[in-house]
Design an enzyme around this catalytic site. Structure first.
Site, PDB file in Angstrom:
ATOM      1  N   TYR A  77      -1.747  -0.442  10.163  1.00 26.81           N
ATOM      2  CA  TYR A  77      -1.873  -0.784   8.743  1.00 26.81           C
ATOM      3  C   TYR A  77      -0.609  -0.362   7.996  1.00 26.81           C
ATOM      4  O   TYR A  77      -0.015  -1.156   7.260  1.00 26.81           O
ATOM      5  CB  TYR A  77      -3.106  -0.117   8.143  1.00 26.81           C
ATOM      6  N   SER A 129       0.842  -1.197   0.000  1.00 28.20           N
ATOM      7  CA  SER A 129       0.000   0.000   0.000  1.00 28.20           C
ATOM      8  C   SER A 129       0.872   1.240   0.000  1.00 28.20           C
ATOM      9  O   SER A 129       2.003   1.218   0.489  1.00 28.20           O
ATOM     10  CB  SER A 129      -0.870   0.007   1.263  1.00 28.20           C
ATOM     11  N   LYS A 172       2.163  -2.923   6.231  1.00 27.42           N
ATOM     12  CA  LYS A 172       2.481  -2.899   4.802  1.00 27.42           C
ATOM     13  C   LYS A 172       3.951  -2.595   4.567  1.00 27.42           C
ATOM     14  O   LYS A 172       4.560  -3.117   3.635  1.00 27.42           O
ATOM     15  CB  LYS A 172       1.571  -1.912   4.068  1.00 27.42           C
TER      16      LYS A 172
END
Length: 148
Positions: free
Chosen positions: A80, A67, A84
């Site tokens: 998150y 991401s 990633k």
């Protein structure tokens, strides 16, 4: 895994916000555990098994989906972004370890993609700004990411 795996797309992920100043410590810990398990430990396990199977067969391809949050930061979802970023490092490490066995490991970081996971934010107040980050003034389609 069976002996017939030639290509793996490591695309499973979760996204849950946990704010530095507004989360309880218990919520913070839960979000981090769940996110790291889903976005980093799960893909690591897939790479472990698929990579070994592919190496035994003489090669294969593993593509991990990262991401833009790995590079830009995720102030409302730091777990998150960190997961990633970890996936990027895992992919690089696996690429080096498995290359001698003709197993190619790559990672793509497409940014926002028109998926069910992104629909709420893309249809919300931030949607236009997110689309405006792209020179095409839109987000990618799943097919475009698949072609990468």
């Amino acid at each position: 895994l069976g002996e017939s795996v030639d290509i793996v797309i490591n695309n499973a992920a979760i996204y849950e916000e946990s704010h530095f100043l507004d989360s309880t410590f218990d919520d913070w810990q839960r979000v981090w555990r769940d996110t790291i398990d889903a976005n980093l430990v799960g893909p690591a396990n897939v790479i472990f098994h698929a990579g070994r199977s592919m190496a035994r067969r003489g090669g294969g391809v593993i593509v991990c989906v990262s991401s833009r949050g790995a590079f830009r930061g995720e102030p409302t979802a730091p777990a998150y972004g960190a997961s990633k970023a970890g996936l990027n490092q895992l992919s690089q490490s696996a690429a080096k370890a498995l290359a001698p066995s003709n197993v190619v490991v790559g990672v793509v970081a497409p940014g926002f993609v028109d998926t069910a996971m992104a629909a709420e934010v893309l249809n919300g107040e931030r949607g236009d700004a997110i689309r405006g980050d792209s020179p095409f003034n839109r987000v990618a389609s799943a097919d475009e990411v698949a072609e990468a």
